[in-house]
Design a protein around this motif. Structure first.
Motif, short mmCIF file in Angstrom:
data_model
loop_
_atom_site.label_atom_id
_atom_site.label_comp_id
_atom_site.label_asym_id
_atom_site.label_seq_id
_atom_site.Cartn_x
_atom_site.Cartn_y
_atom_site.Cartn_z
N ILE A 112 -11.32 89.16 -50.49
CA ILE A 112 -12.73 89.57 -50.36
C ILE A 112 -13.64 88.35 -50.50
CG2 ILE A 112 -14.59 90.88 -51.48
CD1 ILE A 112 -12.39 93.05 -52.08
N TYR A 113 -13.29 87.43 -51.41
CA TYR A 113 -14.06 86.19 -51.57
C TYR A 113 -14.08 85.39 -50.26
CZ TYR A 113 -14.88 81.29 -52.77
OH TYR A 113 -15.33 80.00 -52.78
N HIS A 114 -12.91 85.17 -49.67
CA HIS A 114 -12.82 84.41 -48.41
C HIS A 114 -13.56 85.15 -47.28
CE1 HIS A 114 -10.23 81.18 -49.71
NE2 HIS A 114 -9.38 82.03 -50.25
N ALA A 115 -13.37 86.46 -47.20
CA ALA A 115 -14.01 87.25 -46.14
C ALA A 115 -15.52 87.20 -46.24
CB ALA A 115 -13.52 88.69 -46.19
N THR A 116 -16.05 87.29 -47.45
CA THR A 116 -17.49 87.25 -47.66
C THR A 116 -18.06 85.92 -47.17
OG1 THR A 116 -17.27 88.70 -49.58
CG2 THR A 116 -19.32 87.50 -49.39
N SER A 117 -17.35 84.83 -47.44
CA SER A 117 -17.78 83.50 -47.00
C SER A 117 -17.82 83.40 -45.48
CB SER A 117 -16.82 82.44 -47.56
OG SER A 117 -16.77 82.51 -48.97
N VAL A 118 -16.80 83.97 -44.82
CA VAL A 118 -16.72 83.93 -43.36
C VAL A 118 -17.82 84.79 -42.73
CG1 VAL A 118 -15.28 84.63 -41.38
CG2 VAL A 118 -14.26 83.36 -43.28
N VAL A 119 -18.02 85.98 -43.26
CA VAL A 119 -19.02 86.90 -42.70
C VAL A 119 -20.41 86.26 -42.66
CG1 VAL A 119 -20.26 89.06 -43.14
CG2 VAL A 119 -17.76 89.02 -43.24
N LYS B 6 -16.81 97.16 -47.68
CA LYS B 6 -18.08 97.28 -48.42
C LYS B 6 -18.52 95.95 -49.03
CE LYS B 6 -18.98 100.75 -51.21
NZ LYS B 6 -20.15 101.49 -50.73
N GLU B 7 -17.58 95.24 -49.63
CA GLU B 7 -17.93 94.05 -50.40
C GLU B 7 -18.07 92.79 -49.54
OE1 GLU B 7 -15.65 93.60 -54.06
OE2 GLU B 7 -15.35 95.76 -54.11
N SER B 8 -17.37 92.73 -48.40
CA SER B 8 -17.43 91.51 -47.58
C SER B 8 -18.30 91.67 -46.34
CB SER B 8 -16.02 91.10 -47.15
OG SER B 8 -15.54 91.92 -46.09
N GLY B 9 -18.40 92.90 -45.81
CA GLY B 9 -19.13 93.11 -44.57
C GLY B 9 -18.31 92.82 -43.32
N ALA B 10 -16.99 92.69 -43.48
CA ALA B 10 -16.10 92.45 -42.34
C ALA B 10 -16.04 93.67 -41.43
CB ALA B 10 -14.70 92.09 -42.83
N HIS B 11 -15.42 93.51 -40.28
CA HIS B 11 -15.44 94.55 -39.25
C HIS B 11 -14.15 95.38 -39.15
CE1 HIS B 11 -18.03 91.16 -37.48
NE2 HIS B 11 -18.82 92.01 -38.10
N ALA B 12 -13.04 94.86 -39.68
CA ALA B 12 -11.75 95.54 -39.53
C ALA B 12 -10.76 94.95 -40.53
CB ALA B 12 -11.22 95.39 -38.10
N LEU C 62 -15.59 89.01 -33.86
CA LEU C 62 -15.10 90.16 -34.62
C LEU C 62 -14.31 89.61 -35.81
CD1 LEU C 62 -14.68 93.40 -34.42
CD2 LEU C 62 -12.37 92.77 -33.72
N ILE C 63 -14.60 90.09 -37.01
CA ILE C 63 -13.94 89.57 -38.21
C ILE C 63 -12.94 90.60 -38.74
CG2 ILE C 63 -14.27 88.70 -40.56
CD1 ILE C 63 -17.19 88.02 -39.66
N VAL C 64 -11.67 90.18 -38.78
CA VAL C 64 -10.58 91.03 -39.26
C VAL C 64 -10.03 90.41 -40.54
CG1 VAL C 64 -8.33 92.04 -38.68
CG2 VAL C 64 -10.00 91.60 -36.86
N VAL C 65 -9.76 91.24 -41.54
CA VAL C 65 -9.29 90.74 -42.84
C VAL C 65 -7.91 91.33 -43.16
CG1 VAL C 65 -9.82 90.55 -45.30
CG2 VAL C 65 -11.69 90.63 -43.63
N ASP C 66 -6.99 90.47 -43.54
CA ASP C 66 -5.68 90.95 -43.99
C ASP C 66 -5.81 91.69 -45.31
OD1 ASP C 66 -3.77 90.20 -42.08
OD2 ASP C 66 -3.63 88.16 -42.86
N ILE C 67 -5.23 92.88 -45.38
CA ILE C 67 -5.06 93.52 -46.70
C ILE C 67 -3.81 92.87 -47.31
CG2 ILE C 67 -4.78 95.64 -48.00
CD1 ILE C 67 -5.93 97.22 -45.76
N PRO C 68 -3.92 92.25 -48.49
CA PRO C 68 -2.80 91.46 -49.00
C PRO C 68 -1.64 92.30 -49.53
CG PRO C 68 -4.57 91.49 -50.60
CD PRO C 68 -5.10 92.20 -49.38
#
Length: 272
Positions: A73-80, A113-119, A87-93
């Motif tokens: 979530i930290y990395h995703a928030t920075s990217v968003v 919710k916390e990062s604002g990513a798309h998928a 389109l921003i996709v985030v791995d569920i670890p």
């Protein structure tokens, strides 16, 4: 520039589907921080994957397993924060979705919710069907991932090519069709024979993104640190290095050190 390329202000899952339909290949790279994501997005990348490969290239771990949901979530928030178009996709670890569909749903909702990513992206086929369906039922888009699934590295025991044997290839095709039927908007195929990847891409209506899966898929993804030549030890056959940033950054650092030691930096113009 491809003759098929169409100007897109904001890439969506729907537009990826349209790109496959018209034969336009999809470009995808990983990103883990604001500065790099800004460069990649400005360059026109279609999809940015906030990959659990951050565990390797950002944190220095041997596998993707140690990275946590909070880290992702930290990395995703920075990217968003950096992205206007992709389109921003985030791995569920690892450990955040495999055994429990309720936990999978909680993890996916936290990421969105916390990062604002798309998928989100999830590794596996039939064995995680319930988790995928639960996440999709909440309206969260899911990208699948088959073939070499790094979160299962200790099960495989090796990073070699997957699905060379007929039985494993048959299961991969079945899993790919299952992921499409469940409602995944795309699938990553990692390190499988090119002819099998072609067969999968042709049999599905959703986009298939390859990494070490040949040219006859709908798009390609690489780890950005590998593509830019920042990492040096990783040398798989599928990797093309588009720059040698390790050398450029090392030379720049050495020049800086020399200038500081010789008192050439800062000079008069660089002082207030």
């Amino acid at each position: 520039m491809s003759v098929h390329k169409k100007e897109i202000k904001k890439v969506t899952t729907h537009q990826l589907q349209a790109m496959k339909s018209r034969g336009e290949k999809i470009s995808m790279l990983t990103a883990y921080d604001f500065s790099m994501a800004k460069i990649l997005d400005t360059a026109g990348i279609d999809v940015l994957l906030v990959g659990d490969s951050a565990s390797n290239v950002m944190a220095g771990n041997e596998t993707t397993l140690p990275i946590t949901l909070d880290h992702m979530i930290y990395h995703a928030t920075s990217v968003v924060k950096a992205v206007d178009r992709a389109l921003i996709v985030v791995d569920i670890p690892f450990g955040s979705y495999q055994g429990n569909s309720s936990e999978a749903l909680r993890s996916a909702i936290r990421i969105m919710k916390e990062s604002g990513a798309h998928a989100v992206k999830m590794e596996g086929g039939a064995e995680i069907k319930e988790s995928i369906q639960r996440v999709l039922s909440a309206g969260v888009p899911v990208m699948g991932h088959l073939g070499l699934t790094p979160q299962s590295i200790y099960k495989f025991g090796t990073y070699t090519v997957r699905a060379k044997e007929e039985e494993e290839a048959k299961k991969l095709i079945e899993d790919a069709k299952l992921l499409e039927e469940c409602g995944c908007f795309a699938i990553v195929l990692e390190k499988i024979p090119a002819n099998l990847a072609k067969k999968v891409a042709e049999s599905l209506t959703i986009p298939v993104i390859g990494i070490g899966a040949g040219a006859d898929v709908d798009g390609q993804v690489l780890v950005v640190h590998d593509m830019l030549g920042i990492t040096k030890d990783f040398k798989p056959r599928f990797l093309r290095r588009y720059a040698d940033l390790d050398r450029i950054m090392t030379d720049a650092t050495k020049a800086y050190i020399d200038d500081v030691k010789s008192q050439d930096f800062p000079n008069e113009k660089e002082c207030y």
